[in-house]
Scaffold this active site. Sequence first.
Site, PDB file in Angstrom:
ATOM      1  N   GLU A  47     -33.165  30.381 -41.198  1.00  0.00           N
ATOM      2  CA  GLU A  47     -32.858  31.287 -42.013  1.00  0.00           C
ATOM      3  C   GLU A  47     -31.572  32.008 -41.557  1.00  0.00           C
ATOM      4  O   GLU A  47     -31.480  32.288 -40.418  1.00  0.00           O
ATOM      5  CB  GLU A  47     -34.024  32.351 -42.591  1.00  0.00           C
ATOM      6  CG  GLU A  47     -33.533  33.353 -43.252  1.00  0.00           C
ATOM      7  CD  GLU A  47     -34.386  34.516 -43.629  1.00  0.00           C
ATOM      8  OE1 GLU A  47     -34.401  35.151 -44.591  1.00  0.00           O
ATOM      9  OE2 GLU A  47     -35.356  34.568 -42.575  1.00  0.00           O
ATOM     10  N   ASN A 103     -30.218  34.893 -50.417  1.00  0.00           N
ATOM     11  CA  ASN A 103     -30.731  34.313 -48.984  1.00  0.00           C
ATOM     12  C   ASN A 103     -30.905  32.850 -49.369  1.00  0.00           C
ATOM     13  O   ASN A 103     -32.039  32.519 -49.865  1.00  0.00           O
ATOM     14  CB  ASN A 103     -31.801  35.109 -48.878  1.00  0.00           C
ATOM     15  CG  ASN A 103     -32.266  34.905 -47.113  1.00  0.00           C
ATOM     16  OD1 ASN A 103     -31.915  33.627 -46.771  1.00  0.00           O
ATOM     17  ND2 ASN A 103     -32.912  35.763 -46.578  1.00  0.00           N
ATOM     18  N   LYS A 120     -33.974  32.015 -51.720  1.00  0.00           N
ATOM     19  CA  LYS A 120     -35.242  32.595 -51.611  1.00  0.00           C
ATOM     20  C   LYS A 120     -35.846  33.596 -52.803  1.00  0.00           C
ATOM     21  O   LYS A 120     -35.202  34.332 -53.088  1.00  0.00           O
ATOM     22  CB  LYS A 120     -35.058  33.591 -50.426  1.00  0.00           C
ATOM     23  CG  LYS A 120     -36.267  34.191 -49.694  1.00  0.00           C
ATOM     24  CD  LYS A 120     -35.888  35.104 -48.467  1.00  0.00           C
ATOM     25  CE  LYS A 120     -37.015  35.808 -47.705  1.00  0.00           C
ATOM     26  NZ  LYS A 120     -36.446  36.277 -46.506  1.00  0.00           N
ATOM     27  N   CYS A 165     -38.507  31.773 -45.115  1.00  0.00           N
ATOM     28  CA  CYS A 165     -39.107  32.998 -44.435  1.00  0.00           C
ATOM     29  C   CYS A 165     -40.348  33.441 -45.334  1.00  0.00           C
ATOM     30  O   CYS A 165     -41.237  32.860 -45.226  1.00  0.00           O
ATOM     31  CB  CYS A 165     -38.267  34.166 -43.903  1.00  0.00           C
ATOM     32  SG  CYS A 165     -38.721  35.020 -42.705  1.00  0.00           S
ATOM     33  N   ASN A 190     -36.355  33.987 -40.040  1.00  0.00           N
ATOM     34  CA  ASN A 190     -35.751  35.039 -39.098  1.00  0.00           C
ATOM     35  C   ASN A 190     -37.087  35.963 -38.921  1.00  0.00           C
ATOM     36  O   ASN A 190     -36.784  36.873 -39.699  1.00  0.00           O
ATOM     37  CB  ASN A 190     -34.476  35.597 -39.603  1.00  0.00           C
ATOM     38  CG  ASN A 190     -33.349  34.978 -39.265  1.00  0.00           C
ATOM     39  OD1 ASN A 190     -32.052  35.333 -39.258  1.00  0.00           O
ATOM     40  ND2 ASN A 190     -33.387  33.592 -38.810  1.00  0.00           N
TER      41      ASN A 190
END
Length: 293
Positions: A47, A103, A120, A165, A190
Amino acid sequence: MTSPSPIRAAALQLGPASATIATTAARILDLIDAAARDKVTLAVLPELALTPYFAAAVRQDLTPFTSVPENKQAVEAIAERAAGHGMAIVIPFAEQTNEGLFNAMVFYDDKGACQGTFRKIHIPGKVAPDPDKPLNILEKRYFTPGDLPFAAFDMGAVKAGGLICYDRRFPESYRSLSLNGADLICVGYNTPVMPGGTLKGARRASELAICGGAYSTATHAIAAGKAGVEGGTRFIGGSFICGPDGAILTRAKSQGDEVVAADLDMAAQARLRERWDFATNRRPDAYAPALTA
């Protein structure tokens, strides 16, 4: 019917980001070259691979992380280097658009053609920091929730879909990828060790989520994470690859940049899917929330 060929795949784990997008990208190019020497033909990066994890602090200027020209140059260089080795690659980064900051991760096939983008969906954390907490997750302050589906992209050898994530914590994410035809799940993260937690516990939670999703859909998964200490925060790293039965095939051995590679037996995946027969017996009509009077 021709049996699917095996795939040599890798999670390209990264240690703490360098000072600039360009210098971090240069490290990624080195990782790609190392992966190529290991005969890897499909790779996944963590990420926000090009930058530090910037969403843990209040920032007035996001330009060092979201610069469109710098990110574009880095993504194109990474995709070009991978294609030069006949390698497909998944590149997560902070995607600045007119609609907001996403993201995101982009999927490039082994010829260097962009096959699509995933953004995301599930955005964790808060907008405003809690001054009593030593570590804040402020993704809601910066990122717009993803507006694209859990799609499966043609990467040449397989159709691959992505999770970023927090998405990996939601079983619906894996089910959606499966319904949309994904042969491979690509996860970038992350993940910090939260105050009061442990590195071992945080890694186990991540593995449970991803291996459970792989098992429940009979799909290989590649999990690429950030490792080491960045900005005073320890990230869990622990990149790994698991099989369609949820068993981990390989794990990272370091807390820094590393090629974490394994052979994916796609024929065995096809046999497992045939035996478990999810496609025939899945009941999506029953998965919606119950209606109340």
